[in-house]
Design a protein around this motif. Sequence first.
Motif: not given
Length: 187
Positions: A92-105, A123-124
């Motif tokens: 969830t980004a600071p503006d409240g929107s839900t985002r998706t993406g690739l992250a290192r886990v 929020g990126d």
Amino acid sequence: MKRTLLWRWRSNPLRRRSDRVEAWIVLATWIVALVGGLVGGEAAGAAMEDTLSTRRAAAHAVSAVLTENADGSPALTGDGTGGTVQAKVRWTAPDGSTRTGLARVVPDGAANTSVTVWIDHEGDLVRTPPTAAEARLQSTLTGVLVAVGIGAMTFGCGWVARLRMDRERMRDWETEWARVAPSGGRT
């Protein structure tokens, strides 16, 4: 043979103008290399520290959820990812929107598992910022590299100036020798 300390600065009737100029070049080279290297290295280290500090302040950790299973083993790329794999996450980004993406886990993460990702103020996703110790090390190494570079460049310039003076002295000597001994020293 006894070497005299500060021989370039001693009074001598055979000392030429070029000898005095060379003495000043050597002194200036040492001063600029030492002082310039220290000042330049300190400035570069401080600039790097500020940049990394700004980067750390701009990113903050948030909780995200894996939307798919993460791969089991990291690829051996040597890119400094520390044994992590890329996987798709949702946050969830600071503006409240839900985002998706690739992250290192971490490897072998199951879908719907909670992970920590780093985002910027928009929020990126961003890379994990360096820790304070990593930033200090990187800043120190940058400062040392710049200091050594400035010192090496200064010594190189001083060497070139002295080389040119030596060549000019040799030309003058040859000209004088040709004037004094036109037969090349043969009788």
